[in-house]
Design an enzyme around this catalytic site. Structure first.
Site: not given
Ligand code: IPM
Ligand code: MN
Ligand code: NAD
Length: 369
Positions: A142, A193, A226, A250, A254
């Site tokens: 990042y 990884k 993975d 990240d 999700d």
């Molecule tokens: C998160 C989001 C952010 C990230 C974006 C909006 C910069 O996806 O907080 O998970 O990638 O960290």
């Molecule tokens: Mn995210």
């Protein structure tokens, strides 16, 4: 009663909608005599770009540094697709994380019993799930330099991002993971990884050495990222605390969100180091979800992730664990009553709006859930 200073940055899309519901819960805590919160509001993301030409102003950065905690909604949306890269809405969030040194991002994935059927996975796989994804938040690909697109001059361009981790960055996130595990089920799964990436080799070495030196009482296992993604949807209950880098964290968080039924359910806390003198730490609390442009303005966004993020603020910034438990109980109780925003509808026959969900949570809090 203590007074705490919050900076609220509602942001874009559904950010302001879920922030309105958050404010009701904040007000309840004042009325109930738990703590008083002084709230300042600022701009972040696209709305800040429209006003100041940048995704967060210097004045709002100063407010963020001075606040006891920042409450953050969401940023981004198609309206700002053509904005210069450095001023894009997401840059405001990344700057807050970096400049406040919020290296530890706690993303708990808890599946409330009433929502086990809202997940895309089978009930027995997610029911009673309670895992913590700990994402390193201020390093890795990042922020690594160089980060650029260069013109190779032959009709070709080259896009470059750089993954960098230093020992101290891995050690400090590792410590947070082991400390969290000691208060939970005492297990850490570290993920990278190392079979492909040098930063993964170092990550593995540093976590292994830290464990041996300071936390031999905690169970430690390593899983390649993975394979961990696969295990998260195969049998997520094998995990307690998962610690991983910025990018893998990240993506994996999700994935974990869907175990709980919806992205609209997942809160998060981004924490800095505790200041040895004041005992305080910088902190920002935000839902894991984004600005959800597809449903923004329709009044149907799920406010639970945002309200749950305030619960995390009570727990991690203000030492109000009982009040945080009250919020979790209130959320659980409205779900037990069958209230559902569309994202967690499952087999339900009707749904409620963002405002109705917020009001129901406050009503449950008033009743003592
Ligand atoms: C998160 C989001 C952010 C990230 C974006 C909006 C910069 O996806 O907080 O998970 O990638 O960290
Ligand atoms: Mn995210
Ligand atoms: P998103 O999280 O905004 O939405 C993904 C899906 O989940 C959408 O279908 C959305 O409707 C649904 N969803 C998300 N939150 C919900 C909620 N509270 N209630 C009901 N449904 C919900 O991700 P995206 O669509 O990939 O990204 C949209 C924008 O948000 C992009 O600009 C992205 O960069 C940004 N983003 C911001 C943050 C943040 O501010 N922390 C996080 C992720 C994405």
């Amino acid at each position: 009663m203590a007074t705490h200073k919050l900076l609220l940055l509602p942001g874009d899309g559904i950010g302001p909608e879920v922030s309105t519901e958050l404010l009701k819960v904040v007000a309840f805590m004042g009325e109930a005599g738990v703590a008083q919160f002084e709230i300042e509001k600022g701009l972040v993301g696209g709305v800040a770009y429209d006003t100041h030409g940048q995704s967060i102003s210097e004045a709002d950065m100063t407010l963020a540094k001075e606040a006891d905690a920042v409450m953050f909604g969401a940023v981004g949306g198609p309206k700002w697709d053509a904005v210069p890269y450095d001023a894009r809405p997401e840059a405001g969030l990344l700057r807050l994380r970096k400049d406040l040194d919020l290296f530890a991002n706690l993303r708990p994935a808890i599946c409330y019993p009433a929502l086990a059927d809202a997940s895309s996975l089978k009930r027995e796989i997610v029911e009673d799930l309670d895992i913590m994804i700990l994402r390193e938040l201020t390093g890795g690909v990042y922020f690594g330099e160089p980060k650029q697109i260069i013109d190779l001059g032959n009709g070709q361009k080259r896009g470059i991002d750089t993954q960098i981790y230093d020992t101290f960055e891995i050690e400090r996130i590792g410590r947070v993971a082991f400390e969290l595990a000691r208060k939970r089920r005492n297990k850490v799964t570290s993920s990278e990884k190392r079979n492909v990436m040098k930063s993964g080799v170092l990550w593995n070495e540093v976590i292994t050495a830290l464990h041996k030196r300071e936390y031999p009482d905690v169970t430690l296992e390593h899983q390649l990222a993975d394979s961990l993604g696969m295990q998260l949807v195969r049998w997520p209950k094998q995990f307690d605390v998962i610690v991983t880098d910025n990018l893998f964290g990240d993506m994996l968080s999700d994935v974990a969100a869907m175990l709980t039924g919806s992205l609209g359910m997942l809160p998060s806390a981004s924490l800095g180091e505790v200041n040895a003198k004041t005992g305080k730490r910088k902190a920002l609390y935000e839902p894991v979800h984004g600005s959800a442009p597809d449903i923004a303005g329709k009044g149907v966004a799920n406010p639970i992730a945002m309200i749950g993020s305030f619960g995390m603020a009570l727990r991690y910034s203000f030492g109000l664990a009982d009040a945080a438990d009250m919020i979790e109980k209130a959320i659980s109780s409205v779900l037990d009553q069958g209230l559902r925003t569309p994202d967690i509808k499952g087999a339900a026959t009707s749904t409620v709006s963002t405002v109705e969900m917020g009001d129901a949570i406050v009503a449950a809090l008033r009743k003592g859930a």
